[in-house]
Motif scaffolding. Structure first.
Motif, PDB file in Angstrom:
ATOM      1  N   GLY A  11       0.713  -1.735   2.087  1.00  0.00           N
ATOM      2  CA  GLY A  11      -0.734  -1.672   1.935  1.00  0.00           C
ATOM      3  C   GLY A  11      -1.519  -2.671   2.748  1.00  0.00           C
ATOM      4  O   GLY A  11      -2.735  -2.745   2.623  1.00  0.00           O
ATOM      5  N   ALA A  12      -0.869  -3.455   3.601  1.00  0.00           N
ATOM      6  CA  ALA A  12      -1.566  -4.467   4.409  1.00  0.00           C
ATOM      7  C   ALA A  12      -2.199  -3.808   5.628  1.00  0.00           C
ATOM      8  O   ALA A  12      -1.486  -3.283   6.481  1.00  0.00           O
ATOM      9  N   PRO A  13      -3.537  -3.808   5.739  1.00  0.00           N
ATOM     10  CA  PRO A  13      -4.189  -3.141   6.863  1.00  0.00           C
ATOM     11  C   PRO A  13      -3.831  -3.739   8.226  1.00  0.00           C
ATOM     12  O   PRO A  13      -3.941  -3.081   9.238  1.00  0.00           O
ATOM     13  N   ASP A  14      -3.379  -4.990   8.231  1.00  0.00           N
ATOM     14  CA  ASP A  14      -3.005  -5.620   9.500  1.00  0.00           C
ATOM     15  C   ASP A  14      -1.549  -5.340   9.873  1.00  0.00           C
ATOM     16  O   ASP A  14      -1.036  -5.892  10.838  1.00  0.00           O
ATOM     17  N   ALA A  15      -0.884  -4.470   9.118  1.00  0.00           N
ATOM     18  CA  ALA A  15       0.506  -4.111   9.407  1.00  0.00           C
ATOM     19  C   ALA A  15       0.669  -2.592   9.441  1.00  0.00           C
ATOM     20  O   ALA A  15       1.412  -2.014   8.658  1.00  0.00           O
ATOM     21  N   PRO A  16      -0.060  -1.914  10.365  1.00  0.00           N
ATOM     22  CA  PRO A  16       0.068  -0.461  10.425  1.00  0.00           C
ATOM     23  C   PRO A  16       1.476  -0.053  10.841  1.00  0.00           C
ATOM     24  O   PRO A  16       2.095  -0.683  11.692  1.00  0.00           O
ATOM     25  N   ALA A  17       1.988   1.009  10.203  1.00  0.00           N
ATOM     26  CA  ALA A  17       3.359   1.450  10.452  1.00  0.00           C
ATOM     27  C   ALA A  17       3.436   2.893  10.932  1.00  0.00           C
ATOM     28  O   ALA A  17       4.508   3.361  11.275  1.00  0.00           O
ATOM     29  N   GLY A  18       2.324   3.596  10.952  1.00  0.00           N
ATOM     30  CA  GLY A  18       2.345   4.976  11.408  1.00  0.00           C
ATOM     31  C   GLY A  18       1.124   5.736  10.944  1.00  0.00           C
ATOM     32  O   GLY A  18       0.170   5.166  10.427  1.00  0.00           O
ATOM     33  N   PHE A  19       1.188   7.053  11.139  1.00  0.00           N
ATOM     34  CA  PHE A  19       0.059   7.895  10.785  1.00  0.00           C
ATOM     35  C   PHE A  19       0.521   9.339  10.613  1.00  0.00           C
ATOM     36  O   PHE A  19       1.613   9.716  11.028  1.00  0.00           O
ATOM     37  N   LYS A 102      -7.667   8.690   5.260  1.00  0.00           N
ATOM     38  CA  LYS A 102      -6.968   8.163   4.089  1.00  0.00           C
ATOM     39  C   LYS A 102      -6.078   7.000   4.517  1.00  0.00           C
ATOM     40  O   LYS A 102      -5.669   6.926   5.668  1.00  0.00           O
ATOM     41  N   PHE A 103      -5.761   6.150   3.565  1.00  0.00           N
ATOM     42  CA  PHE A 103      -4.870   5.018   3.816  1.00  0.00           C
ATOM     43  C   PHE A 103      -3.777   5.015   2.764  1.00  0.00           C
ATOM     44  O   PHE A 103      -4.054   5.159   1.579  1.00  0.00           O
ATOM     45  N   SER A 104      -2.542   4.877   3.219  1.00  0.00           N
ATOM     46  CA  SER A 104      -1.390   4.855   2.321  1.00  0.00           C
ATOM     47  C   SER A 104      -0.464   3.724   2.738  1.00  0.00           C
ATOM     48  O   SER A 104      -0.558   3.209   3.850  1.00  0.00           O
ATOM     49  N   GLU A 105       0.433   3.388   1.841  1.00  0.00           N
ATOM     50  CA  GLU A 105       1.387   2.349   2.191  1.00  0.00           C
ATOM     51  C   GLU A 105       2.809   2.905   2.274  1.00  0.00           C
ATOM     52  O   GLU A 105       3.128   3.897   1.622  1.00  0.00           O
ATOM     53  N   VAL A 106       3.573   2.282   3.126  1.00  0.00           N
ATOM     54  CA  VAL A 106       4.998   2.566   3.210  1.00  0.00           C
ATOM     55  C   VAL A 106       5.708   1.264   2.832  1.00  0.00           C
ATOM     56  O   VAL A 106       5.176   0.176   3.043  1.00  0.00           O
ATOM     57  N   HIS A 107       6.862   1.377   2.268  1.00  0.00           N
ATOM     58  CA  HIS A 107       7.614   0.196   1.874  1.00  0.00           C
ATOM     59  C   HIS A 107       8.775   0.018   2.839  1.00  0.00           C
ATOM     60  O   HIS A 107       9.577   0.907   3.018  1.00  0.00           O
ATOM     61  N   GLN A 108       8.815  -1.126   3.463  1.00  0.00           N
ATOM     62  CA  GLN A 108       9.855  -1.415   4.447  1.00  0.00           C
ATOM     63  C   GLN A 108      10.756  -2.525   3.958  1.00  0.00           C
ATOM     64  O   GLN A 108      10.368  -3.397   3.288  1.00  0.00           O
TER      65      GLN A 108
END
Length: 108
Positions: A11-19, A102-108
């Motif tokens: 959920g960190a906006p400064d750590a985008p992981a994809g779209f 939309k904004f979603s989070e991924v867990h890495q």
């Protein structure tokens, strides 16, 4: 309507992981809004994989594209994905009835 979903790590906006993008606006092949979203997303995906050589899971079909950068390569793709997010936010602001963001989070 085109839906643009931006994924970030935990959920960190400064750590985008994809779209992910899905849908169409207007008549297929004739919408400038759809073309703008598609073009920006293809450029981001191609830059991530072909220029940065980052590992990413990519899925593309008519009206749909998903790009998820692999955990270790997220820092490589950060600037590209942050730029895409900004671009999509600005397009959604200009065309609020045609783009849903939309904004979603991924867990890495």
């Amino acid at each position: 309507m085109v839906t643009v979903e931006i994924y970030s790590v935990n959920g960190a906006p400064d750590a985008p992981a994809g779209f992910r993008i899905s849908g169409h606006t207007g008549v297929r092949g004739e919408s400038i809004v759809c073309a703008a979203v598609s073009s920006a997303c293809y450029m981001a995906a191609n830059t991530i994989t072909e220029i940065l050589h980052a590992d990413a899971d990519i899925s593309v079909r008519d009206g749909y594209m998903s790009v998820i950068v692999s955990g270790d390569d997220i820092p490589k793709a950060n600037v590209i994905l942050a730029g895409l997010r900004l671009h999509m936010e600005q397009l959604a602001g200009q065309y609020p009835n045609q783009i849903q963001l939309k904004f979603s989070e991924v867990h890495q």
